[in-house]
Design a protein around this motif. Structure first.
Motif, PDB file in Angstrom:
ATOM      1  N   GLN A 142      -7.507  -8.929  -2.014  1.00  0.00           N
ATOM      2  CA  GLN A 142      -7.248  -7.656  -1.280  1.00  0.00           C
ATOM      3  C   GLN A 142      -7.383  -6.352  -2.215  1.00  0.00           C
ATOM      4  N   SER A 186      -3.194  -1.143  -2.808  1.00  0.00           N
ATOM      5  CA  SER A 186      -2.855  -2.396  -2.263  1.00  0.00           C
ATOM      6  C   SER A 186      -3.166  -2.462  -0.829  1.00  0.00           C
ATOM      7  N   ASP A 187      -3.867  -1.357  -0.260  1.00  0.00           N
ATOM      8  CA  ASP A 187      -4.217  -1.133   0.926  1.00  0.00           C
ATOM      9  C   ASP A 187      -3.196  -1.433   2.186  1.00  0.00           C
ATOM     10  N   ARG A 188      -2.314  -1.017   1.943  1.00  0.00           N
ATOM     11  CA  ARG A 188      -0.880  -1.169   2.708  1.00  0.00           C
ATOM     12  C   ARG A 188      -0.133   0.233   3.011  1.00  0.00           C
ATOM     13  N   HIS A 240      -0.419  -4.550   6.052  1.00  0.00           N
ATOM     14  CA  HIS A 240      -1.686  -4.186   5.656  1.00  0.00           C
ATOM     15  C   HIS A 240      -2.562  -3.311   6.625  1.00  0.00           C
TER      16      HIS A 240
END
Length: 175
Positions: A27, A68-70, A103
């Motif tokens: 991720q 962290s792409d969140r 996410h």
């Protein structure tokens, strides 16, 4: 003497080469590849993942974690957080509900015209400005107003080593 130092040097090199490599999660590897972000802090988004408990809920983005792409959404994906008490000060421990991150791929922007989740494209205006455009209705999605406000305000502390404004703007050139 030189034999002992070369052994320690060789041992240090082998220790460095044999050390376990730090694994990067897939991720995070995918998040590092991204260069464009369609969801910004202050946007209205909706949870689109069908298996998620909060499916269909809408909320405002509080925080975007690009490493962290969140994203964290106000009032969505709440979880228990335990606050530790302090018996010396007479404060009891308690449990509060706090937003947890989810996410980025589980949410979509809400179309300003239809109120439904939509994908986003980018277009250039005649004056050269770049805007986000809804794929569902073709409407322009404006940038949130909250982005003009700094998250961490600039310090207004004036110390003894700072130059006073009157001295800084004084015309000192004589020509």
């Amino acid at each position: 003497m030189s034999g002992a130092s070369s052994i320690t040097g060789r041992m240090r090199l082998m220790k460095f080469l044999m050390a376990p490599k730090k694994k990067i999660k897939p991720q995070q590897r995918e998040a590092e590849k991204k260069t464009r972000w369609n969801i910004l802090r202050g946007d209205l988004v909706q949870v689109i993942r069908r298996g998620h408990d909060e499916f269909g809920k809408q909320g405002t983005v509080l925080h975007v974690n690009r490493k962290s792409d969140r994203v964290t959404i106000k009032g969505v994906n709440l979880g228990k957080m335990y606050l530790k008490g302090d018996p010396q000060q007479g404060i009891k421990g308690s449990t509060i509900m706090k937003e947890r991150s989810m996410h980025y791929s589980n949410v979509n922007l809400v179309d300003p015209v239809t109120g439904l989740p939509t994908r986003v494209s980018r277009k250039y205006l005649e004056d050269g400005g770049k805007v986000r455009v809804s794929k569902r209705s073709g409407a322009i999605i404006p940038r949130p107003e909250i982005l003009s406000i700094r998250k961490r305000p600039v310090s207004q502390h004036v110390g003894d080593k700072d130059t006073v404004d009157a001295d800084a703007w004084e015309a000192t050139y004589q020509g």
